[in-house]
Design a protein around this motif. Sequence first.
Motif, mmCIF file in Angstrom:
data_model
loop_
_atom_site.group_PDB
_atom_site.id
_atom_site.type_symbol
_atom_site.label_atom_id
_atom_site.label_comp_id
_atom_site.label_asym_id
_atom_site.label_seq_id
_atom_site.Cartn_x
_atom_site.Cartn_y
_atom_site.Cartn_z
ATOM 1 N N UNK A 58 -14.358 12.605 49.869
ATOM 2 C CA UNK A 58 -12.913 12.423 49.970
ATOM 3 C C UNK A 58 -12.480 11.151 49.250
ATOM 4 N N UNK A 59 -11.202 11.120 48.875
ATOM 5 C CA UNK A 59 -10.612 9.892 48.349
ATOM 6 C C UNK A 59 -9.331 9.608 49.139
ATOM 7 N N UNK A 89 3.272 14.727 49.158
ATOM 8 C CA UNK A 89 2.204 13.726 49.105
ATOM 9 C C UNK A 89 2.844 12.371 48.821
ATOM 10 N N UNK A 90 2.969 11.544 49.856
ATOM 11 C CA UNK A 90 3.584 10.231 49.700
ATOM 12 C C UNK A 90 2.526 9.217 49.256
ATOM 13 N N UNK A 91 2.983 8.157 48.579
ATOM 14 C CA UNK A 91 2.105 7.308 47.796
ATOM 15 C C UNK A 91 1.109 6.428 48.500
ATOM 16 N N UNK A 92 1.108 6.370 49.822
ATOM 17 C CA UNK A 92 0.148 5.517 50.509
ATOM 18 C C UNK A 92 -0.308 6.187 51.800
ATOM 19 N N UNK A 93 -1.585 6.015 52.118
ATOM 20 C CA UNK A 93 -2.105 6.486 53.385
ATOM 21 C C UNK A 93 -2.619 7.907 53.398
ATOM 22 N N UNK A 94 -2.644 8.584 52.267
ATOM 23 C CA UNK A 94 -3.135 9.962 52.241
ATOM 24 C C UNK A 94 -4.642 9.991 52.007
ATOM 25 N N UNK A 95 -5.247 11.105 52.381
ATOM 26 C CA UNK A 95 -6.660 11.366 52.105
ATOM 27 C C UNK A 95 -6.747 12.779 51.547
ATOM 28 N N UNK A 96 -7.570 12.992 50.502
ATOM 29 C CA UNK A 96 -7.707 14.325 49.919
ATOM 30 C C UNK A 96 -9.143 14.588 49.506
ATOM 31 N N UNK A 97 -9.457 15.867 49.374
ATOM 32 C CA UNK A 97 -10.784 16.251 48.893
ATOM 33 C C UNK A 97 -10.881 15.938 47.401
ATOM 34 N N UNK A 98 -11.956 15.280 47.019
ATOM 35 C CA UNK A 98 -12.157 14.971 45.605
ATOM 36 C C UNK A 98 -12.278 16.255 44.790
ATOM 37 N N UNK A 99 -12.950 17.276 45.346
ATOM 38 C CA UNK A 99 -13.140 18.532 44.624
ATOM 39 C C UNK A 99 -11.817 19.224 44.348
ATOM 40 N N UNK A 100 -10.871 19.124 45.289
ATOM 41 C CA UNK A 100 -9.561 19.746 45.098
ATOM 42 C C UNK A 100 -8.809 19.076 43.955
ATOM 43 N N UNK A 151 -7.322 19.667 37.691
ATOM 44 C CA UNK A 151 -7.370 18.942 36.421
ATOM 45 C C UNK A 151 -7.332 17.445 36.537
ATOM 46 N N UNK A 152 -7.555 16.919 37.739
ATOM 47 C CA UNK A 152 -7.541 15.476 37.943
ATOM 48 C C UNK A 152 -6.160 14.974 38.318
ATOM 49 N N UNK A 153 -6.082 13.679 38.560
ATOM 50 C CA UNK A 153 -4.811 13.075 38.956
ATOM 51 C C UNK A 153 -3.807 13.211 37.819
ATOM 52 N N UNK A 165 1.278 20.057 42.640
ATOM 53 C CA UNK A 165 0.205 20.766 41.938
ATOM 54 C C UNK A 165 -0.810 21.348 42.924
ATOM 55 N N UNK A 166 -1.146 20.570 43.952
ATOM 56 C CA UNK A 166 -2.072 21.062 44.969
ATOM 57 C C UNK A 166 -1.494 22.276 45.691
ATOM 58 N N UNK A 167 -0.224 22.169 46.093
ATOM 59 C CA UNK A 167 0.416 23.281 46.801
ATOM 60 C C UNK A 167 0.534 24.502 45.900
ATOM 61 N N UNK A 168 0.872 24.276 44.631
ATOM 62 C CA UNK A 168 1.010 25.383 43.690
ATOM 63 C C UNK A 168 -0.299 26.097 43.429
ATOM 64 N N UNK A 169 -1.405 25.380 43.612
ATOM 65 C CA UNK A 169 -2.728 25.977 43.405
ATOM 66 C C UNK A 169 -3.266 26.592 44.694
ATOM 67 N N UNK A 170 -2.409 26.662 45.717
ATOM 68 C CA UNK A 170 -2.831 27.243 46.990
ATOM 69 C C UNK A 170 -3.593 26.284 47.874
#
Length: 262
Positions: free
Chosen positions: A128-129, A198-209, A214-216, A230-235
């Motif tokens: 995770x990141x 996705x707000x700019x501070x305090x989030x955690x996400x899967x690196x693989x996702x 296509x990266x950040x 982009x995450x939501x659009x990709x399901x």
Amino acid sequence: MALYLLFRREKAWQRPRLRLVRADAPTVDGFVTCCGEDVDLVMGMVRAASSQDYPPCSYRVFLLDDAQSPELEDAIQAYNQQKGQQHAQQAVRYLARTKAPGKPHYFKSGNLCFGIEESSKIRPLSEYIGALGVDAIPETDWLRRMVPHLVVDSKMDAIVAGLRHYNLPAGDPLGQDIATPSDITIEHMRDAMGVTNLYGSGYVMRRAALQDIGGWPLAPSAEDLYCGHLLAGAGRGVGFCWDVCQHDLSPGSLDALSKHWR
């Protein structure tokens, strides 16, 4: 949207509160982004980010300094020595990218891309990141309250932390705290559908996702919202943790507000 909220009044769908209690935990890389802020302010966040109640062997902290401040780099080195963090896994890592003249740097999104790429060179690769801005101080159990949501729900790939402002005047006469995500009614709907902003501070996400989309994303502003879309659009599910896990510094002027959203 209004109809959705009307027919879901019972709020039975509101996300439960979770907490990781085990001594072993998924690996997380935490990124603190900064660019020319006061050194004392940045170091306050560094202390909070590196003092998490989370297994040290599963957590690394990176300070991404987009201003290449020698004073800040020295402060990080002194902090690591003071804490006695001899092991590389426990020390706060200072990183500053080189900006090529004449090429767009994409501000915070470019800084995050740099940090994510650099951290991927260090093994083991974290699962995770997480990201923290210098003006939002996390609770010491931020990760223990955030990570479990991703562990128990394989369809969710990012979780956003609730926040409160810590520098508002007594009584909040201008109602500035109302604008926090924790108080936005429509956030209940977004959370229920897995499309929280996705707000700019305090989030955690899967690196693989992140890798799968296509990266950040590179953008001059609103890069966090762009990434969430982009995450939501990709399901990919994006949820909201209703615990207040961080305390934000509210802009004190219109000029500061404009810089805050850049």
